[in-house]
Motif scaffolding. Structure first.
Motif, PDB file in Angstrom:
ATOM      1  N   VAL A 207     -32.292 -22.718 -31.935  1.00 24.41           N
ATOM      2  CA  VAL A 207     -33.665 -22.833 -32.316  1.00 24.41           C
ATOM      3  C   VAL A 207     -34.490 -23.786 -31.512  1.00 24.41           C
ATOM      4  CG1 VAL A 207     -35.378 -23.194 -34.157  1.00 24.41           C
ATOM      5  CG2 VAL A 207     -33.106 -22.067 -34.666  1.00 24.41           C
ATOM      6  N   ARG A 208     -35.703 -23.570 -30.940  1.00 21.72           N
ATOM      7  CA  ARG A 208     -36.444 -24.531 -30.119  1.00 21.72           C
ATOM      8  C   ARG A 208     -37.657 -24.897 -30.560  1.00 21.72           C
ATOM      9  NH1 ARG A 208     -33.437 -25.246 -25.469  1.00 21.72           N
ATOM     10  NH2 ARG A 208     -31.816 -23.694 -25.161  1.00 21.72           N
ATOM     11  N   GLU A 209     -38.174 -26.079 -30.300  1.00 21.29           N
ATOM     12  CA  GLU A 209     -39.503 -26.305 -30.430  1.00 21.29           C
ATOM     13  C   GLU A 209     -40.549 -25.544 -29.790  1.00 21.29           C
ATOM     14  OE1 GLU A 209     -40.237 -30.479 -31.988  1.00 21.29           O
ATOM     15  OE2 GLU A 209     -38.124 -30.941 -31.882  1.00 21.29           O
ATOM     16  N   THR A 210     -41.555 -25.727 -30.270  1.00 25.50           N
ATOM     17  CA  THR A 210     -42.457 -24.949 -29.189  1.00 25.50           C
ATOM     18  C   THR A 210     -42.666 -25.337 -27.634  1.00 25.50           C
ATOM     19  OG1 THR A 210     -44.268 -26.590 -29.745  1.00 25.50           O
ATOM     20  CG2 THR A 210     -44.125 -24.569 -31.122  1.00 25.50           C
ATOM     21  N   ASP A 211     -42.144 -26.471 -27.271  1.00 27.03           N
ATOM     22  CA  ASP A 211     -42.285 -26.909 -26.110  1.00 27.03           C
ATOM     23  C   ASP A 211     -40.889 -26.878 -25.228  1.00 27.03           C
ATOM     24  OD1 ASP A 211     -40.643 -28.856 -27.224  1.00 27.03           O
ATOM     25  OD2 ASP A 211     -42.043 -30.672 -26.558  1.00 27.03           O
ATOM     26  N   GLY A 212     -39.960 -25.906 -26.062  1.00 24.85           N
ATOM     27  CA  GLY A 212     -38.685 -25.721 -25.540  1.00 24.85           C
ATOM     28  C   GLY A 212     -37.655 -26.500 -25.701  1.00 24.85           C
ATOM     29  N   LEU A 213     -37.841 -27.863 -26.237  1.00 26.08           N
ATOM     30  CA  LEU A 213     -36.698 -28.686 -26.622  1.00 26.08           C
ATOM     31  C   LEU A 213     -35.973 -28.286 -27.667  1.00 26.08           C
ATOM     32  CD1 LEU A 213     -35.803 -31.639 -25.679  1.00 26.08           C
ATOM     33  CD2 LEU A 213     -37.026 -32.506 -27.554  1.00 26.08           C
ATOM     34  N   ALA A 214     -34.692 -28.127 -27.528  1.00 32.95           N
ATOM     35  CA  ALA A 214     -33.893 -27.647 -28.754  1.00 32.95           C
ATOM     36  C   ALA A 214     -33.852 -28.674 -29.878  1.00 32.95           C
ATOM     37  CB  ALA A 214     -32.280 -27.402 -28.179  1.00 32.95           C
ATOM     38  N   LEU A 215     -33.790 -28.116 -31.059  1.00 34.18           N
ATOM     39  CA  LEU A 215     -34.050 -28.866 -32.420  1.00 34.18           C
ATOM     40  C   LEU A 215     -32.735 -29.915 -32.431  1.00 34.18           C
ATOM     41  CD1 LEU A 215     -35.640 -26.538 -34.848  1.00 34.18           C
ATOM     42  CD2 LEU A 215     -36.488 -28.610 -33.950  1.00 34.18           C
ATOM     43  N   SER A 216     -33.016 -31.065 -32.637  1.00 31.87           N
ATOM     44  CA  SER A 216     -31.857 -31.882 -32.958  1.00 31.87           C
ATOM     45  C   SER A 216     -32.320 -33.066 -33.771  1.00 31.87           C
ATOM     46  CB  SER A 216     -31.257 -32.385 -31.865  1.00 31.87           C
ATOM     47  OG  SER A 216     -30.475 -33.522 -31.772  1.00 31.87           O
ATOM     48  N   SER A 217     -31.349 -33.506 -34.649  1.00 30.49           N
ATOM     49  CA  SER A 217     -31.762 -34.772 -35.507  1.00 30.49           C
ATOM     50  C   SER A 217     -31.984 -35.791 -34.723  1.00 30.49           C
ATOM     51  CB  SER A 217     -30.736 -34.901 -36.370  1.00 30.49           C
ATOM     52  OG  SER A 217     -29.531 -35.345 -35.849  1.00 30.49           O
ATOM     53  N   ARG A 218     -31.625 -35.923 -33.324  1.00 30.33           N
ATOM     54  CA  ARG A 218     -31.798 -36.983 -32.584  1.00 30.33           C
ATOM     55  C   ARG A 218     -33.092 -37.054 -31.788  1.00 30.33           C
ATOM     56  NH1 ARG A 218     -25.747 -37.790 -29.928  1.00 30.33           N
ATOM     57  NH2 ARG A 218     -24.644 -38.241 -31.751  1.00 30.33           N
ATOM     58  N   ASN A 219     -33.796 -35.937 -31.757  1.00 30.71           N
ATOM     59  CA  ASN A 219     -35.041 -35.793 -31.129  1.00 30.71           C
ATOM     60  C   ASN A 219     -36.134 -36.851 -31.611  1.00 30.71           C
ATOM     61  OD1 ASN A 219     -34.108 -33.722 -29.863  1.00 30.71           O
ATOM     62  ND2 ASN A 219     -35.371 -32.005 -30.915  1.00 30.71           N
ATOM     63  N   ARG A 220     -35.688 -37.384 -33.155  1.00 26.82           N
ATOM     64  CA  ARG A 220     -36.831 -38.047 -33.846  1.00 26.82           C
ATOM     65  C   ARG A 220     -36.741 -39.605 -33.025  1.00 26.82           C
ATOM     66  NH1 ARG A 220     -34.635 -37.954 -39.583  1.00 26.82           N
ATOM     67  NH2 ARG A 220     -34.156 -35.807 -39.007  1.00 26.82           N
ATOM     68  N   TYR A 221     -35.535 -39.748 -32.487  1.00 25.96           N
ATOM     69  CA  TYR A 221     -35.330 -41.059 -31.787  1.00 25.96           C
ATOM     70  C   TYR A 221     -36.199 -41.226 -30.387  1.00 25.96           C
ATOM     71  CZ  TYR A 221     -30.991 -41.530 -34.591  1.00 25.96           C
ATOM     72  OH  TYR A 221     -30.288 -41.634 -35.495  1.00 25.96           O
ATOM     73  N   LEU A 222     -36.640 -40.146 -29.981  1.00 24.25           N
ATOM     74  CA  LEU A 222     -37.432 -40.008 -28.680  1.00 24.25           C
ATOM     75  C   LEU A 222     -39.027 -40.485 -28.778  1.00 24.25           C
ATOM     76  CD1 LEU A 222     -36.308 -36.669 -27.349  1.00 24.25           C
ATOM     77  CD2 LEU A 222     -35.393 -38.746 -26.651  1.00 24.25           C
ATOM     78  N   SER A 223     -39.455 -41.454 -28.100  1.00 27.77           N
ATOM     79  CA  SER A 223     -40.693 -41.816 -27.712  1.00 27.77           C
ATOM     80  C   SER A 223     -41.289 -40.652 -27.112  1.00 27.77           C
ATOM     81  CB  SER A 223     -40.993 -43.156 -27.105  1.00 27.77           C
ATOM     82  OG  SER A 223     -40.539 -42.851 -25.707  1.00 27.77           O
ATOM     83  N   ALA A 224     -42.744 -40.680 -27.212  1.00 27.90           N
ATOM     84  CA  ALA A 224     -43.521 -39.545 -26.658  1.00 27.90           C
ATOM     85  C   ALA A 224     -43.254 -39.451 -25.152  1.00 27.90           C
ATOM     86  CB  ALA A 224     -45.031 -40.027 -26.567  1.00 27.90           C
ATOM     87  N   GLU A 225     -43.244 -40.663 -24.388  1.00 24.55           N
ATOM     88  CA  GLU A 225     -42.747 -40.707 -23.033  1.00 24.55           C
ATOM     89  C   GLU A 225     -41.410 -40.016 -22.894  1.00 24.55           C
ATOM     90  OE1 GLU A 225     -43.962 -43.247 -24.429  1.00 24.55           O
ATOM     91  OE2 GLU A 225     -46.068 -43.325 -24.013  1.00 24.55           O
ATOM     92  N   GLU A 226     -40.608 -40.429 -23.495  1.00 26.11           N
ATOM     93  CA  GLU A 226     -39.041 -40.087 -23.655  1.00 26.11           C
ATOM     94  C   GLU A 226     -38.911 -38.596 -23.746  1.00 26.11           C
ATOM     95  OE1 GLU A 226     -36.650 -44.024 -24.749  1.00 26.11           O
ATOM     96  OE2 GLU A 226     -37.217 -42.624 -26.185  1.00 26.11           O
ATOM     97  N   ARG A 227     -39.655 -38.002 -24.599  1.00 27.06           N
ATOM     98  CA  ARG A 227     -39.726 -36.787 -24.819  1.00 27.06           C
ATOM     99  C   ARG A 227     -39.995 -35.871 -23.730  1.00 27.06           C
ATOM    100  NH1 ARG A 227     -39.761 -33.482 -29.453  1.00 27.06           N
ATOM    101  NH2 ARG A 227     -40.484 -31.236 -29.111  1.00 27.06           N
ATOM    102  N   ARG A 228     -41.214 -36.245 -23.103  1.00 27.11           N
ATOM    103  CA  ARG A 228     -41.680 -35.611 -21.992  1.00 27.11           C
ATOM    104  C   ARG A 228     -40.510 -35.445 -20.870  1.00 27.11           C
ATOM    105  NH1 ARG A 228     -46.763 -38.175 -22.959  1.00 27.11           N
ATOM    106  NH2 ARG A 228     -46.347 -39.958 -21.620  1.00 27.11           N
ATOM    107  N   THR A 229     -39.914 -36.705 -20.642  1.00 25.01           N
ATOM    108  CA  THR A 229     -38.735 -36.628 -19.872  1.00 25.01           C
ATOM    109  C   THR A 229     -37.537 -35.566 -20.229  1.00 25.01           C
ATOM    110  OG1 THR A 229     -39.045 -38.844 -18.905  1.00 25.01           O
ATOM    111  CG2 THR A 229     -36.948 -37.888 -18.487  1.00 25.01           C
TER     112      THR A 229
END
Length: 365
Positions: A207-229
């Motif tokens: 399952v992926r988020e709308t931007d394509g990133l795979a859902l993970s409990s660790r996504n919450r650790y990403l800053s906005a800039e880190e998420r873009r990368t």
């Protein structure tokens, strides 16, 4: 502790009546902390042949909810779906984030029951490992030493040990796992087959988020800039998938060329007669790899995206990119035909993420 089941559709426990007019079977949605309480709940509410388990370490998100919904749909309103929430210390190596791993039990209960769980089994470490860490454990073997196993020594031994214990404790007919953890899923299937566990292991698409990133409990650790990368992980996989699709289309057209087979032309010669020109945006490395075979070009297409992310701010640090045989997770050859998994692991900031995509080579033959 017993919680009132959420109102939902589809005949889930405590929910509305099914569409065919049959009354839904009502039963409590429970949080159970012990194996004895779980056995009692299963004995009173389970249906023979319709017991399913979804194993989690908590911090549930919609990817987990998708697993629960799939299990509920399969077993029906009369079935029993248990969601386990247990942060397994055996899976964490030195310096890994056991203490940092999020614990969100209240939110987990709401999500699990909304998705159709009958009970949530949330045992303590002492309940799962009475007397301390187990002396006898499941060994993952050679497949468990590759990729994730090489990056996280002992991880898969700990994972298989707790999965084996939870399969015994929950006694399911079906066990649901996400395909995002492809190597984990392959090892669980192998364990069930090799050790004759009487359970069907069911994989559910990532399952992926709308931007394509795979859902993970660790996504919450990403800053906005880190998420873009971090989007480069899925971007690399999608680039590889698109490269393979283009190659398969060209192969199909080359094979269909009038007189191509009668002339004894190679695939490259046939494609040359097609007058196919690579797009200007194609990386030179991809073009070179294509000459060596389809798998090489697919790897190169993914690497081109990851190399770009390594120069971003903040940068992506690649752990591995591997195109592997799903049976044993060994690298496939450049002339590979058949099923494969393209897997990637990388760090962005302090957060380590994994992703993968299934691919099929030679589908147009």
């Amino acid at each position: 502790m017993t919680l009132s089941a959420p109102q939902s559709t589809g005949g889930t426990p405590g929910g509305a009546a099914p569409a065919d007019g049959r009354p839904a079977r009502h039963r409590p949605a429970e949080l159970v902390p012990t194996a004895d309480a779980l056995a009692h709940a299963r004995a009173h509410h389970g249906a023979p042949g319709r017991n399913a388990v979804v194993m989690t370490m908590g911090a549930l998100h919609d990817g987990h909810a998708t697993l629960v919904r799939a299990a509920r749909e399969r077993v029906g309103a009369e079935g029993f779906v248990v969601v386990t929430v247990f942060v397994n210390p055996l899976q964490f190596g030195a310096g890994e984030d056991l203490d940092r791993y999020p614990r969100t039990l209240d939110a987990d209960l709401e999500l699990a029951f909304d998705a159709g769980a009958s009970v949530v089994f949330a045992p303590s470490v002492d309940e799962v490992y009475p007397g301390g860490e187990p002396q006898v454990r499941i060994t993952a073997g050679p497949m468990g030493e590759r990729l994730e196993g090489a990056s996280r020594p002992g991880h898969f031994d700990g994972m298989l040990t707790v999965v084996a214990k939870l399969l015994h404790l929950t006694s399911p007919d079906l066990a649901y796992f996400g395909q995002k953890d492809a190597q984990q899923l392959a090892l669980i299937r192998r364990m069930a087959r090799d050790l004759n566990f009487p359970v069907e292991i069911v994989g559910v698409e990532t399952v992926r988020e709308t931007d394509g990133l795979a859902l993970s409990s660790r996504n919450r650790y990403l800053s906005a800039e880190e998420r873009r990368t971090a989007l480069a992980l899925s971007g690399a996989l999608f680039a590889a998938r698109d490269r393979l699709a283009a190659q398969e289309a060209l192969r199909a057209r080359a094979v269909s060329l009038p007189g191509a087979q009668g002339r004894g032309e190679t695939r490259a010669e046939a494609l040359s007669r097609l007058g196919e020109a690579r797009a200007a945006a194609d990386a030179h490395a991809v073009a070179q790899a294509a000459e060596r075979g389809g798998a090489g070009a697919v790897r190169a297409a993914a690497l081109a995206v990851l190399d770009g992310a390594a120069k971003a701010e903040p940068p992506l640090t690649l752990d591995y990119l591997a195109l592997v045989d799903p049976a044993d997770f060994t690298e496939v050859a450049d002339d590979h035909d058949g099923e494969a998994v393209l897997a990637v692991a990388a760090r962005v900031g302090t957060t380590r993420l994994i992703d993968n995509i299934p691919l099929t080579f030679g589908a147009t033959k």
